[in-house]
Motif scaffolding. Structure first.
Motif, PDB file in Angstrom:
ATOM      1  N   ALA A 185       0.833  -1.204   0.000  1.00  0.00           N
ATOM      2  CA  ALA A 185       0.000   0.000   0.000  1.00  0.00           C
ATOM      3  C   ALA A 185       0.872   1.259   0.000  1.00  0.00           C
ATOM      4  N   LEU A 186       1.938   1.254   0.785  1.00  0.00           N
ATOM      5  CA  LEU A 186       2.823   2.418   0.826  1.00  0.00           C
ATOM      6  C   LEU A 186       3.540   2.611  -0.510  1.00  0.00           C
ATOM      7  N   ALA A 242       1.589   7.094  -6.502  1.00  0.00           N
ATOM      8  CA  ALA A 242       0.443   7.994  -6.699  1.00  0.00           C
ATOM      9  C   ALA A 242       0.795   9.425  -6.298  1.00  0.00           C
ATOM     10  N   SER A 243       1.535   9.600  -5.200  1.00  0.00           N
ATOM     11  CA  SER A 243       1.885  10.957  -4.761  1.00  0.00           C
ATOM     12  C   SER A 243       2.920  11.579  -5.699  1.00  0.00           C
ATOM     13  N   ARG A 303       2.417  14.885  -8.009  1.00  0.00           N
ATOM     14  CA  ARG A 303       3.331  15.954  -7.542  1.00  0.00           C
ATOM     15  C   ARG A 303       2.886  16.455  -6.157  1.00  0.00           C
ATOM     16  N   ASP A 304       2.383  15.525  -5.333  1.00  0.00           N
ATOM     17  CA  ASP A 304       2.020  15.859  -3.949  1.00  0.00           C
ATOM     18  C   ASP A 304       3.276  15.616  -3.105  1.00  0.00           C
ATOM     19  N   TRP A 305       4.181  16.603  -3.125  1.00  0.00           N
ATOM     20  CA  TRP A 305       5.519  16.402  -2.556  1.00  0.00           C
ATOM     21  C   TRP A 305       5.473  16.179  -1.052  1.00  0.00           C
ATOM     22  N   ALA A 306       4.536  16.803  -0.371  1.00  0.00           N
ATOM     23  CA  ALA A 306       4.449  16.627   1.088  1.00  0.00           C
ATOM     24  C   ALA A 306       4.091  15.180   1.422  1.00  0.00           C
TER      25      ALA A 306
END
Lengths: 124, 124
Positions: free
Chosen positions: B6-7, B13-14, B18-21
């Motif tokens: 899952a991780l 996916a992140s 571009r969901d850098w946080a």
């Protein structure tokens, strides 16, 4: 539950040993072997065995990382062929009886890196 | 037990989003990123983020096969970059707290197959 990681290790060890009987026993008779980089496909255990038995050169394989879940496994392995060496990956799908139904190989080649932002990357 | 698969999916996916946080939060601050084909290494989450944030072109990533065990995971993913496309693999090691401590990418390239024994191989 099938211990797919153990079976994946046995796949590589029996291939390395040219123990064709043990190697064949891990797979379904209609196993499909694919090489996506060259878009090659071999259908059936007998043809796949011939492919490996007749593969030229003194190749050697040794596992580096093995990961398995209930239905799939991967082996990241080191290979040697005559004076060449590198890393490759083989993915497996297992059927409900714990036999390998598909095998997919990737053979990444060395390359020179493109320009990168200054100071980010070290080479080894 | 860490759900490494899952991780690993969240990692891809992140990155795709571009969901850098969210992406950084999956890793240890001193994560090591390696590209064995070019013998490149990046040390640390901040440098690794810069590497990805500044990577040229409109790249897209989508998972094809994800396999995880207690400590490791792999994602075989499809990538697109401008007019190019292919498959690649990323391996992860997780620490006891479930954070990614090493990331290793392989970017296999297409190649023309060598001569094979007659009748064994089909192309797609």
């Amino acid at each position: 539950m099938t211990d797919t990681a153990a079976l994946a290790r046995t796949f590589l060890a029996s291939l390395e040993a040219r123990d064709w009987a043990a190697w064949e026993d891990l797979m379904t008779p209609d196993v499909v072997y694919e090489l996506p980089q060259s878009r090659e496909r071999i259908r059936g255990r007998a043809a796949y065995r011939t492919f490996n038995e007749t593969y030229p050169g003194e190749w050697q394989l040794s596992p580096k990382v093995v990961i398995g879940d209930a239905q799939r496994a991967v082996v990241w392995f080191a290979w040697r062929l005559n004076d060449e060496a590198g890393d490759a990956q083989v993915f497996f799908d297992f059927n409900a009886a714990g036999k390998i139904s598909t095998v997919t190989d990737f053979w990444p080649e060395p390359y020179e890196p493109p320009a990168r932002p200054e100071g980010l990357v070290e080479r080894w």
